[in-house]
Design a protein around this motif. Structure first.
Motif, mmCIF file in Angstrom:
data_model
loop_
_atom_site.group_PDB
_atom_site.id
_atom_site.type_symbol
_atom_site.label_atom_id
_atom_site.label_comp_id
_atom_site.label_asym_id
_atom_site.label_seq_id
_atom_site.Cartn_x
_atom_site.Cartn_y
_atom_site.Cartn_z
ATOM 1 N N HIS A 344 0.826 -1.212 0.000
ATOM 2 C CA HIS A 344 0.000 0.000 0.000
ATOM 3 C C HIS A 344 0.860 1.261 0.000
ATOM 4 N N GLY A 357 -6.674 -4.097 -4.897
ATOM 5 C CA GLY A 357 -7.811 -4.490 -4.065
ATOM 6 C C GLY A 357 -7.381 -5.282 -2.849
ATOM 7 N N PHE A 358 -6.447 -6.233 -3.048
ATOM 8 C CA PHE A 358 -6.005 -7.066 -1.928
ATOM 9 C C PHE A 358 -5.315 -6.235 -0.864
ATOM 10 N N SER A 360 -5.405 -3.038 -0.384
ATOM 11 C CA SER A 360 -6.308 -2.055 0.207
ATOM 12 C C SER A 360 -7.158 -2.710 1.297
ATOM 13 N N ALA A 361 -7.690 -3.907 0.995
ATOM 14 C CA ALA A 361 -8.511 -4.606 1.991
ATOM 15 C C ALA A 361 -7.687 -4.987 3.212
ATOM 16 N N ALA A 362 -6.458 -5.465 2.980
ATOM 17 C CA ALA A 362 -5.603 -5.843 4.108
ATOM 18 C C ALA A 362 -5.275 -4.626 4.972
ATOM 19 N N SER A 363 -5.090 -3.482 4.328
ATOM 20 C CA SER A 363 -4.780 -2.262 5.092
ATOM 21 C C SER A 363 -5.963 -1.851 5.955
ATOM 22 N N GLU A 364 -7.152 -2.078 5.446
ATOM 23 C CA GLU A 364 -8.335 -1.774 6.249
ATOM 24 C C GLU A 364 -8.473 -2.778 7.395
ATOM 25 N N ALA A 365 -8.156 -4.057 7.110
ATOM 26 C CA ALA A 365 -8.381 -5.116 8.100
ATOM 27 C C ALA A 365 -7.533 -4.942 9.341
ATOM 28 N N ALA A 413 -5.632 3.998 2.984
ATOM 29 C CA ALA A 413 -5.725 2.603 2.543
ATOM 30 C C ALA A 413 -6.573 2.476 1.278
ATOM 31 N N LEU A 414 -7.353 3.487 0.968
ATOM 32 C CA LEU A 414 -8.162 3.493 -0.255
ATOM 33 C C LEU A 414 -7.325 4.056 -1.398
#
Length: 870
Positions: A344, A357-358, A360-365, A413-414
């Motif tokens: 990211h 996408g992966f 970004s999602a991991a950064s949110e998680a 993260a987006l």
């Protein structure tokens, strides 16, 4: 306590931990109240106390600097890291002066570049991680009721490496030759940079990373093997859990950067084109390796500070922490997820949409486990009776600031948001909100909280509050406007800017705020170092805390704990009423030092049952010499002075061999020792029961990670380039590379065989096997290097031969170290240090070779089989 004897009747109690170590002790363990209340002869108690004091006393005069106690090394480490932080802070102030007004010429452009590069590098490599390790070395034995860390001389060696490396790197700006390419050293800017600045960064910080990994190994083994009897793994203080998690993260995060440094310096010094696109290289490989390190680094900084909060919050609330198990799981989860976020930082480099996408999602998680920890602290405060103190004030401030930084982190993260503000001052603001809230303020809280433990005196509450408000207000005045200047498009690292685009006012406000922050740190620093000779000693447990470190002696006695207690609770000072009284009376374990040797207790990994009385090293100068020569081996190549670097490397190896030969795994005068309360344990153990074996195993995990990073580089080039290997390229000579691999595999088998036959009492056969193994190692390493040379692979022509050579050189250097180890064991067997009963060295070397044979086979397959499949 022993296992059953082997067929020759020898004691093998120490080879492996018994399946039920507690049962092996019989009625002597665990101690009963009657055993703990049994009367002690007062004359014996006084004599044993004197012997213990004499054994653990700190050297006086100039010999003070030969000390290796965790209390001395931890203090030096902490103060040195704090000094480097202040230096980096001064650089930040000068940067802010330059940016205070448009078109300013306060600093020349190149000096500005050196200052912002060194500010970031020093804060990350000379303050944040070292400060965690320093505080942990200082505190961990007290949390665990241990006398010291398991390898105190390794701690001292790590500190002296850190000091030498830090002065070398930071001092470069005083001579105008500091690195100037940013703290992430992106190629081609850094690879093409003139002067020695980039080399200073690469080699100097690689030297310091060795110290960081050494400290991580020490801390992990300390947590796993040096807990007090009864402190099962689910009773550990949360701080110890965080040390375990962060130590593991260091093992897996730093090696990719070391591998990247290795490739980077090969390009700068020998023109091997790993990052040169014209010869098949790819600058993006550096970004991957750097950020595989760089993003976990943020959590390596953040988690220890949360650990400090986890100790301060229950004390402030006067109740046990809420959600202990959830906090532990969240800390582990945060550490795990942090390794899945590195890309990211690379959203603008053209990653595929699936990768965006992966990551970004991991950064949110990662927000989820982080939030669990913060909510657990809030819940503890809500259900407790909070006592507001200066440490709690800093913790509250840190939660507020870190939460703000976390919110901007969620925004970044987006990918679309990141594209918009990438490399602007919005990122600078986010980074500092995260670091200040997640690290700096909690560390300041920890200093105020633990100061009575360190010095037996108190810092001033009035000055503490003044420093807090100056730092808190100044911080927000400094960094809040940077969000706006970033959104207005101001890029990072600009030397100056024109006055008609709206950036001047937020920059002026930020500069004013920076000086307010500096004032806060000056107050804090003065309160920290001001003379307190007339101040009386503080109360023994001034915060009424429940954890073991507050059973410390006042004044300090140097022995850690008068006797090592049996623990039944996460908060023993609250739940075990007679604990401190019994510790002081010497009713627990290791209350004496009858042989005049420094000893600490080793326990099982899960249940903390005593399995060994470990003898640890005392004051010495050999660690200074080893660190100085290691420094020479890293520093001289910066100036391309290779002969003195080689001499220093040889002398460093000689110092380490002398240190190990004279100070570790020496056959004791007796096999077992009675350590109190009727409990007898071995003095010497080998194999998986020994801390040294665990130290080797953990070190090799880090080394294997670095090797895997090199192999990752090979696969990266293979998958990202159509010309890897280039059309018609030569490959390694198959016969030679596999002959080398077979020789090295045979060396591994002979080393393991030597361990078996030595244990069986056939020392002569073991020596023959070790001698043959060393010969095969030398021949195997030479054959693998010859396989590339005889095939005519030119490492300067293209990245393919360069990568092949890099893998082979890495393997050759490592098996050469293995050859030295084999000869060390051979010498030990010849001169009586290694016998059939005392064979810890051979166990450790066998373990090293287990990793080596895997590396050799992987390397041979990658450099020979893989390219021919393409």
């Amino acid at each position: 306590m022993t296992d059953a004897p082997d067929r020759q009747g020898r004691n093998q109690g120490g080879r492996h931990e018994p399946s039920d170590a507690a049962a092996a002790h019989g009625d002597a363990y665990p101690p009963t109240p009657a055993m703990l209340d049994a009367p002690i002869d007062p004359d014996f108690a006084k004599a044993s106390e004197e012997r213990l004091r004499e054994t653990w006393k700190t050297p006086k005069g100039w010999r003070y600097w030969s000390a290796v106690n965790n209390s001395e090394v931890g203090t030096w480490y902490s103060l040195t890291a704090f000094f480097f932080m202040l230096c980096a802070g001064v650089l930040a102030l000068l940067i802010r002066v330059q940016l205070a007004v448009p078109d300013n010429d306060f600093l020349p452009a190149d000096t500005f570049n050196q200052f912002f590069t060194m500010h970031g590098s020093a804060m990350m490599f000379l303050f944040a991680v070292p400060m965690f390790e320093a505080i942990s070395i200082l505190l961990l034995p007290a949390f665990l009721g241990a006398r010291d860390m398991p390898f105190p001389r390794l701690s001292a060696y790590g500190y002296w490496c850190f000091l030498i490396g830090g002065i070398f790197v930071l001092g470069s700006v005083l001579f105008g030759v500091g690195p100037s390419s940013g703290w992430f050293m992106y190629p081609p800017l850094a690879t093409k940079s003139e002067g020695v600045g980039a080399d200073i960064w690469l080699l100097g910080l690689s030297f310091i990373e060795v110290a960081s990994i050494a400290a991580a190994v020490e801390l992990i083994v300390g947590v796993l093997k040096c807990r007090p009897p009864g402190m099962r793994i689910n009773l550990m203080p949360l701080y110890a859990w965080y040390v375990l998690v962060v130590g593991g993260m260091i093992l897996f995060a730093f090696p990719p950067l070391i591998a990247g440094d290795f490739l980077f310096e090969l390009e700068r010094s020998f023109d091997w084109p790993f990052f040169d696109p014209e010869r098949g290289g790819d600058p993006m490989l550096w970004q991957h390796l750097f950020w595989i390190f760089g993003h976990p680094e943020v959590y390596i900084i953040f988690l220890p500070s949360i650990a400090i909060a986890a100790m301060v919050v229950p004390t402030a609330a006067q109740r046990p922490i809420f959600g202990y198990s959830w906090i532990v799981l969240s800390a582990v989860g945060t550490g795990f997820l942090s390794f899945g976020l590195w890309a990211h930082h690379m959203f603008t480099t053209g990653l595929p949409a699936l990768s965006l996408g992966f990551f970004s999602a991991a950064s949110e998680a990662v927000v989820i486990p982080t939030g669990v920890q913060i909510f657990a602290f809030l819940a503890t405060l809500m259900v407790g009776r909070v006592t507001w103190s200066v440490p709690m004030l800093y913790i509250a401030g840190s939660l507020a600031i870190f939460t703000a930084g976390g919110l901007t982190g969620v925004m970044l993260a987006l990918a679309p948001m990141d594209w918009q503000v990438h490399d602007t001052y919005f990122i600078v603001a986010h980074l500092h909100y995260t670091i200040f809230g997640g690290m700096v303020f909690p560390v300041m809280a920890g200093v105020y909280y633990f100061y009575p433990f360190f010095t037996k005196k108190q810092m001033s509450p009035r000055l503490g509050r003044l420093a807090f408000w100056l730092a808190f207000v100044g911080f927000n005045v400094t960094f809040m406007p940077m969000h706006f200047s970033g959104l207005m498009g101001m890029p990072r690292r600009v030397y100056t800017y024109p006055g008609d685009i709206g950036w001047d006012l937020p920059n002026l406000i930020s500069t004013v705020g920076a000086f307010v922050v500096a004032a806060g740190f000056l107050v804090f620093a003065w309160d920290l170092v001001r003379p307190k000779g007339r101040q009386p000693y503080t109360a023994r447990n001034p915060w009424n805390a429940g954890t073991l470190e507050w059973a410390h002696d006042i004044p300090d006695q140097g022995w850690g704990a008068r006797s090592i207690p049996y623990i039944e609770s996460r908060y023993p000072l609250w739940d075990q009423p007679k604990l401190v009284e019994r510790m002081d009376a010497g009713r627990y374990y290791l209350a004496d030092a009858a042989e005049g040797k420094r000893e600490t207790l080793v326990t099982t990994v899960l249940d903390a049952v005593p399995v060994q009385c470990l003898r640890v090293g005392g004051p010495t100068w050999i660690t200074h010499l080893a660190a100085a020569f290691t420094g020479g081996a890293f520093i001289f190549p910066t100036f391309h002075w290779y002969p003195p670097a080689i001499v220093c490397g040889v002398l460093a190896i000689a110092c380490v061999i002398w240190w190990l030969w004279t100070g570790t795994a020496r056959p004791p005068e007796k096999t077992e020792k009675e350590i109190g309360l009727g409990l007898t344990v071995p003095i010497y153990v080998s194999g998986p029961a020994a801390p040294g074996w665990w130290g080797m195993w953990i070190t090799m995990l880090a080394d294997a990670t670095a090797f895997a990073s090199l192999i990752f580089g090979f696969f990266y080039f293979w998958t990202s380039s159509d010309s890897f290997p280039p059309e018609g390229a030569s490959h390694v000579a198959r016969g030679w590379v596999w002959a080398g691999a077979i020789a090295l595999t045979a060396s591994w088998a002979l080393t393991r065989g030597a361990r078996v036959v030595n244990r069986a009492g056939r020392a002569g056969l073991a020596r023959l096997a070790l001698a043959a193994a060393a010969g095969l190692t030398a021949a195997g390493a030479a054959a693998m290097l010859w396989s590339a040379h005889t095939a005519g692979l030119d490492p300067t022509s293209h990245v393919y031969p360069a990568t092949v050579w890099a893998v082979l050189v890495w393997v050759a250097v490592h098996v050469s170290a293995g050859c030295i180890m084999q000869l060390y064991c051979l010498a030990g067997s010849l001169f009586g240090k290694l016998t059939p009963d005392y064979d810890a060295d051979l166990w450790n070397v066998s373990l090293y070779w287990n990793f080596m044979v895997a590396s050799v086979l992987v390397a041979a397959a990658v450099v020979d089989l893989l390219p021919r499949m393409v």
